[in-house]
Scaffold this motif. Structure first.
Motif, PDB file in Angstrom:
ATOM      1  N   GLY A  95       0.826  -1.203   0.000  1.00  0.00           N
ATOM      2  CA  GLY A  95       0.000   0.000   0.000  1.00  0.00           C
ATOM      3  C   GLY A  95       0.856   1.247   0.000  1.00  0.00           C
ATOM      4  O   GLY A  95       2.097   1.186   0.022  1.00  0.00           O
ATOM      5  N   ASN A 136      -7.011   3.318 -10.789  1.00  0.00           N
ATOM      6  CA  ASN A 136      -7.658   2.369  -9.877  1.00  0.00           C
ATOM      7  C   ASN A 136      -8.993   1.938 -10.485  1.00  0.00           C
ATOM      8  O   ASN A 136      -9.786   2.785 -10.885  1.00  0.00           O
ATOM      9  CB  ASN A 136      -7.923   3.029  -8.519  1.00  0.00           C
ATOM     10  CG  ASN A 136      -6.680   3.657  -7.928  1.00  0.00           C
ATOM     11  OD1 ASN A 136      -5.710   2.974  -7.632  1.00  0.00           O
ATOM     12  ND2 ASN A 136      -6.706   4.972  -7.771  1.00  0.00           N
ATOM     13  N   ASP A 150     -16.358  -7.510  -0.085  1.00  0.00           N
ATOM     14  CA  ASP A 150     -15.013  -7.644   0.472  1.00  0.00           C
ATOM     15  C   ASP A 150     -13.919  -7.378  -0.558  1.00  0.00           C
ATOM     16  O   ASP A 150     -13.167  -8.288  -0.915  1.00  0.00           O
ATOM     17  CB  ASP A 150     -14.830  -9.044   1.061  1.00  0.00           C
ATOM     18  CG  ASP A 150     -15.260 -10.142   0.063  1.00  0.00           C
ATOM     19  OD1 ASP A 150     -15.781  -9.811  -1.028  1.00  0.00           O
ATOM     20  OD2 ASP A 150     -15.056 -11.328   0.373  1.00  0.00           O
ATOM     21  N   TYR A 177     -10.560  -6.738  -2.539  1.00  0.00           N
ATOM     22  CA  TYR A 177      -9.151  -7.001  -2.226  1.00  0.00           C
ATOM     23  C   TYR A 177      -8.415  -5.666  -2.140  1.00  0.00           C
ATOM     24  O   TYR A 177      -8.406  -4.891  -3.100  1.00  0.00           O
ATOM     25  CB  TYR A 177      -8.539  -7.875  -3.322  1.00  0.00           C
ATOM     26  CG  TYR A 177      -7.123  -8.285  -3.049  1.00  0.00           C
ATOM     27  CD1 TYR A 177      -6.823  -9.127  -1.989  1.00  0.00           C
ATOM     28  CD2 TYR A 177      -6.078  -7.835  -3.844  1.00  0.00           C
ATOM     29  CE1 TYR A 177      -5.519  -9.518  -1.722  1.00  0.00           C
ATOM     30  CE2 TYR A 177      -4.775  -8.225  -3.590  1.00  0.00           C
ATOM     31  CZ  TYR A 177      -4.498  -9.053  -2.529  1.00  0.00           C
ATOM     32  OH  TYR A 177      -3.198  -9.421  -2.274  1.00  0.00           O
ATOM     33  N   PRO A 178      -7.787  -5.344  -0.997  1.00  0.00           N
ATOM     34  CA  PRO A 178      -7.262  -3.993  -0.791  1.00  0.00           C
ATOM     35  C   PRO A 178      -5.854  -3.743  -1.313  1.00  0.00           C
ATOM     36  O   PRO A 178      -5.417  -2.595  -1.357  1.00  0.00           O
ATOM     37  CB  PRO A 178      -7.294  -3.863   0.739  1.00  0.00           C
ATOM     38  CG  PRO A 178      -7.063  -5.254   1.234  1.00  0.00           C
ATOM     39  CD  PRO A 178      -7.722  -6.160   0.225  1.00  0.00           C
ATOM     40  N   TYR A 179      -5.114  -4.797  -1.696  1.00  0.00           N
ATOM     41  CA  TYR A 179      -3.693  -4.626  -2.015  1.00  0.00           C
ATOM     42  C   TYR A 179      -3.430  -4.647  -3.518  1.00  0.00           C
ATOM     43  O   TYR A 179      -2.475  -5.249  -3.995  1.00  0.00           O
ATOM     44  CB  TYR A 179      -2.879  -5.710  -1.299  1.00  0.00           C
ATOM     45  CG  TYR A 179      -3.195  -5.796   0.167  1.00  0.00           C
ATOM     46  CD1 TYR A 179      -3.121  -4.652   0.982  1.00  0.00           C
ATOM     47  CD2 TYR A 179      -3.594  -6.994   0.754  1.00  0.00           C
ATOM     48  CE1 TYR A 179      -3.435  -4.708   2.330  1.00  0.00           C
ATOM     49  CE2 TYR A 179      -3.899  -7.055   2.105  1.00  0.00           C
ATOM     50  CZ  TYR A 179      -3.823  -5.913   2.882  1.00  0.00           C
ATOM     51  OH  TYR A 179      -4.133  -5.969   4.227  1.00  0.00           O
ATOM     52  N   ARG A 187      -9.777  -3.135  -7.339  1.00  0.00           N
ATOM     53  CA  ARG A 187     -10.474  -3.501  -6.098  1.00  0.00           C
ATOM     54  C   ARG A 187     -11.609  -4.470  -6.422  1.00  0.00           C
ATOM     55  O   ARG A 187     -12.736  -4.070  -6.686  1.00  0.00           O
ATOM     56  CB  ARG A 187     -11.005  -2.243  -5.408  1.00  0.00           C
ATOM     57  CG  ARG A 187      -9.935  -1.191  -5.080  1.00  0.00           C
ATOM     58  CD  ARG A 187      -9.058  -1.631  -3.928  1.00  0.00           C
ATOM     59  NE  ARG A 187      -8.050  -0.634  -3.596  1.00  0.00           N
ATOM     60  CZ  ARG A 187      -8.217   0.338  -2.698  1.00  0.00           C
ATOM     61  NH1 ARG A 187      -9.382   0.458  -2.069  1.00  0.00           N
ATOM     62  NH2 ARG A 187      -7.247   1.189  -2.437  1.00  0.00           N
TER      63      ARG A 187
END
Length: 437
Positions: free
Chosen positions: A199, A337, A415, A417-419, A423
């Motif tokens: 991140g 993003n 949910d 994926y944050p990494y 997303r």
């Protein structure tokens, strides 16, 4: 930053002086550090720094791009003069024009939180300590025969300028860690599991030991894996695996792919190609996003752009060159993003709803054809029995067409994926054909 901006402006002045009608220059400075720790000791430490300039030249209807790491004024002047001379002997290309300055307007100014000052202050001692923590956690099970941990980070700065009024700069940082654990199973099997987190800010990451614990759990979960069945059933795709699947589906969404005849999405703008549940937005203004930016590589001001809305293709990635070839207005030449619209259930609830199916945790090779959308992917994961994650399976494939597959997207999880800059949450597909035993 000011020296980078001045270098970019100087390069433009030199190009004009040498006879270029237009020019675009970008100067960057980068530093990266990586430490690899294997089975109780440091295995490798790498640190690199770089500084360089890239320049695009528009000379008498001709175009070329060049790069150099030597920014000394006397050397830079000679380099650009020679580059302009070389450009003059190339074939004319009427589609190569500098981006329209109207695209530079309305540039956003919001703080995108791209820089964490603490990243640059990380010491080797701290990096080693975190890697040692991961190594200890990964070796906490007697079945582990090897583990590798890695901590990596980087900082970058850059500036760009053009002969038609663009002037901008950027900076960013990233930090992450990864761990892989290998366990022994019988005489010849060596299942492994991996996990990572990355991140912009250290504060947004889990503890290093938690990443190692996940890698260990994934390795242990592979014990007893068998070849999966040949079956047509529901497929549940883990968020981390969903990132790769969606990337394949969206890869032909560029004007370059369309113009070169390599896109199954050509001519589909405004048409429903995927299922109702699929909505994706390109969002360059996401705070702390790994691909957040105020402008793209052509200086086009950043803005949110819908890609897919309830299965309908809304926009393509269109840069100046391929846009001119296709007669399409530029949007942006590259992805930032990409954020999926979310549902309202976590993985456990989705598994319970499915009752029986295949839970995909990772892809193992395979390919997809961007021209047709046809794909064949190896996978590993688990059977879903009675609404619970069951025995591990592998050595099986899923084949089909990406448009047809996403038309069967039945449920989207909550949910993401944050990494990753993509997303993606848990995805549930109905009526999917698997090939195994």
């Amino acid at each position: 930053m000011s020296d980078l901006q001045q270098s970019a402006r100087t390069a433009i002045e030199l190009a004009k002086k040498a006879g270029a009608q237009d020019a675009w220059a970008a100067v960057s400075r980068d530093r990266s550090v990586s430490l690899v720790y294997r089975d109780g000791k440091v295995e490798k430490v790498e640190e690199s720094t770089s500084r360089g300039l890239g320049i695009s030249l528009y000379v008498d209807g001709r175009y070329s791009s060049h790069s150099t790491t030597d920014l000394r004024p006397d050397r830079l002047a000679g380099f650009i003069k020679e580059a302009v001379a070389l450009t003059r002997v190339l074939q004319p290309d009427p589609y190569r024009v500098i981006p329209d300055p109207a695209l530079f307007k309305d540039r956003p100014t919001a703080d995108l939180e791209r820089v964490d000052p603490s990243v640059a202050k990380l010491t080797r001692e701290q990096r080693e300590a975190w890697c040692a923590e991961m190594d200890a956690k990964a070796h906490s099970d007697a079945r582990v025969i090897s583990a590798e941990s890695n901590l990596f980070s980087g900082e970058s700065q850059g500036a760009a300028a053009s002969s038609n009024g663009f002037d901008g700069s950027w900076e960013g940082s990233y930090v992450g860690y990864a761990c892989t654990a290998t366990v022994r199973e019988g005489e010849d099997k060596r299942p492994e599991g991996s996990a990572h987190a990355v991140g912009r800010f250290l504060s947004g990451l889990p503890e290093p030991a938690a990443v190692a614990a996940l890698a260990l759990r994934r390795a242990i979960d592979r014990l007893g894996s068998t070849k999966g069945p040949t079956v047509r059933t529901t497929m549940v795709v883990d968020p981390e695996a969903a990132v790769s699947l969606i990337s394949r589906a969206l890869s032909p969404l560029s004007a370059a792919s369309i113009q070169q005849g390599r896109s199954y999405l050509a001519g589909k703008q405004g048409q429903k190609v995927f299922g109702d549940k699929l909505t994706i937005t390109d969002d360059p203004l996401l705070p702390r996003g790994l691909s957040s930016r105020h402008f793209d590589g052509e200086g086009i001001s950043a803005k949110r752009m819908p890609l897919i809305e309830a299965g309908v293709v809304r926009n393509y990635y269109v840069d100046t060159y391929y846009g001119k070839k296709l007669g399409m207005a530029p949007t942006t030449g590259s992805a930032s993003n990409r954020v999926l619209g979310l549902g309202n259930k976590p993985l456990a609830a989705l598994i319970a709803d499915v009752q029986d199916g295949i839970y995909v945790t990772s892809w193992l090779g395979g390919n997809s054809d961007p021209t047709t959308g046809d794909f064949s992917l190896g996978l590993r994961g688990h059977q879903i029995k009675g609404g619970k994650i069951g025995a591990p399976i592998g050595e099986m494939n899923v084949t089909g067409n990406l448009a047809a597959l996403f038309a069967k997207l039945a449920v989207v999880g909550d949910d993401p994926y944050p990494y990753s800059s993509l997303r993606a949450p848990t995805l549930v597909f109905e009526d999917v054909q698997f090939s195994g035993t």
